[in-house]
Design an enzyme around this catalytic site. Structure first.
Site, mmCIF file in Angstrom:
data_model
loop_
_atom_site.group_PDB
_atom_site.id
_atom_site.type_symbol
_atom_site.label_atom_id
_atom_site.label_comp_id
_atom_site.label_asym_id
_atom_site.label_seq_id
_atom_site.Cartn_x
_atom_site.Cartn_y
_atom_site.Cartn_z
ATOM 1 N N CYS A 87 -19.717 84.492 -7.622
ATOM 2 C CA CYS A 87 -20.952 85.266 -7.576
ATOM 3 C C CYS A 87 -20.625 86.753 -7.414
ATOM 4 C CB CYS A 87 -21.866 84.720 -6.491
ATOM 5 S SG CYS A 87 -23.607 85.164 -6.743
ATOM 6 N N HIS A 176 -22.045 78.953 -8.273
ATOM 7 C CA HIS A 176 -21.388 78.390 -7.095
ATOM 8 C C HIS A 176 -21.054 76.914 -7.318
ATOM 9 C CE1 HIS A 176 -22.558 81.771 -4.372
ATOM 10 N NE2 HIS A 176 -23.544 81.869 -5.239
ATOM 11 N N GLU A 178 -18.884 75.714 -4.754
ATOM 12 C CA GLU A 178 -18.373 75.462 -3.403
ATOM 13 C C GLU A 178 -19.443 75.091 -2.384
ATOM 14 O OE1 GLU A 178 -20.064 79.487 -2.912
ATOM 15 O OE2 GLU A 178 -19.196 78.325 -4.552
#
Length: 239
Positions: A87, A176, A178
């Site tokens: 990001c 994302h 994660e």
């Protein structure tokens, strides 16, 4: 493999990346800018992970450490280290290596698919991703111009540039992989006021309705990190 991560706000930590590193026994260190911690030298790590955050890459007057962060990113890339930006992290890499970051036409917040291209399919780091992968987004800016030598890997309906690789071990993900359920709940609790429903912004209920998406993304992150680790520690380079 020694991993150092750069964390911009307390809320946005590396999530499943921490679990992966722990399972491998990899030494972890970090710079938490909100605690005014020091940056390392490139020789102190093998992989640099740059997390997201609400600030913009051009706000150096407000966040003076951004200049030093970009300098470290450039030095790490030039030293042949692994570099992964997520990001804001992907935007910082793009800016540090000669690309351009500007506002995306529309904010993109929620679970939306990205579409991997032929360059991604040809690179073992990304070859295992489904061509259409539902991933999590929360961004307003994007890398509108890629750094020289970067290869675009993915796009989405809301953002034409979603991922890139420079060389063989510098990678930027606008999205994302994660995020854990804990992280998602934290985003909704602290930033839920941003969730004004539109074409590319989902409601808080929609964000939290699919724990299976988070688990799937975490699995893709493990797959990617396993391959990146092999590339970094094996020392081999691919064109």
């Amino acid at each position: 493999m020694r991993i150092h991560y750069l964390q911009h706000i307390a809320l946005e930590h590396p999530g499943s990346i921490l679990d992966w590193a722990g399972s491998k026994g990899h030494p972890l260190s970090c710079t938490r800018f909100y605690l005014e911690e020091e940056l390392p030298a490139p020789e102190d790590f093998d992989l640099l992970v740059i997390m997201g955050g609400p600030m913009n890459i051009y706000e150096e007057d407000r966040y003076p450490w951004l200049a030093a962060e970009k300098k470290l990113i450039r030095a790490a890339a030039e030293a042949g280290k692994g570099v992964l930006g997520i990001c804001l992290g992907s935007q910082l890499i793009a800016d540090a290596l000669g690309g351009e970051v500007t506002a995306n036409p529309l904010p993109e917040i929620g679970w939306f698919p990205v579409f991997w291209n032929e360059a991604a399919a040809a690179d073992p780091l990304f070859a295992g991703f489904p061509r259409e992968s539902v991933v999590f987004h929360w961004h307003y800016d994007t890398f509108s111009t890629l750094p020289p030598q970067a290869r675009l890997l993915a796009e989405s309906a809301g953002c034409p540039r979603q991922a890139y690789v420079v060389g063989d071990r510098v990678v930027g993900f606008q999205f994302h992989l994660e995020n854990t359920e804990e992280l998602l709940r934290g985003y909704v609790e602290e930033c839920g006021g941003e969730l004004v429903k539109s074409d590319f912004v989902q409601t808080s209920e929609e964000l939290l309705a699919h724990p299976e998406y988070a688990a799937q993304c975490n699995g893709w992150m493990v797959q990617f990190l396993d391959r990146l680790e092999e590339r970094i520690m094996g020392g081999g380079r691919e064109s």
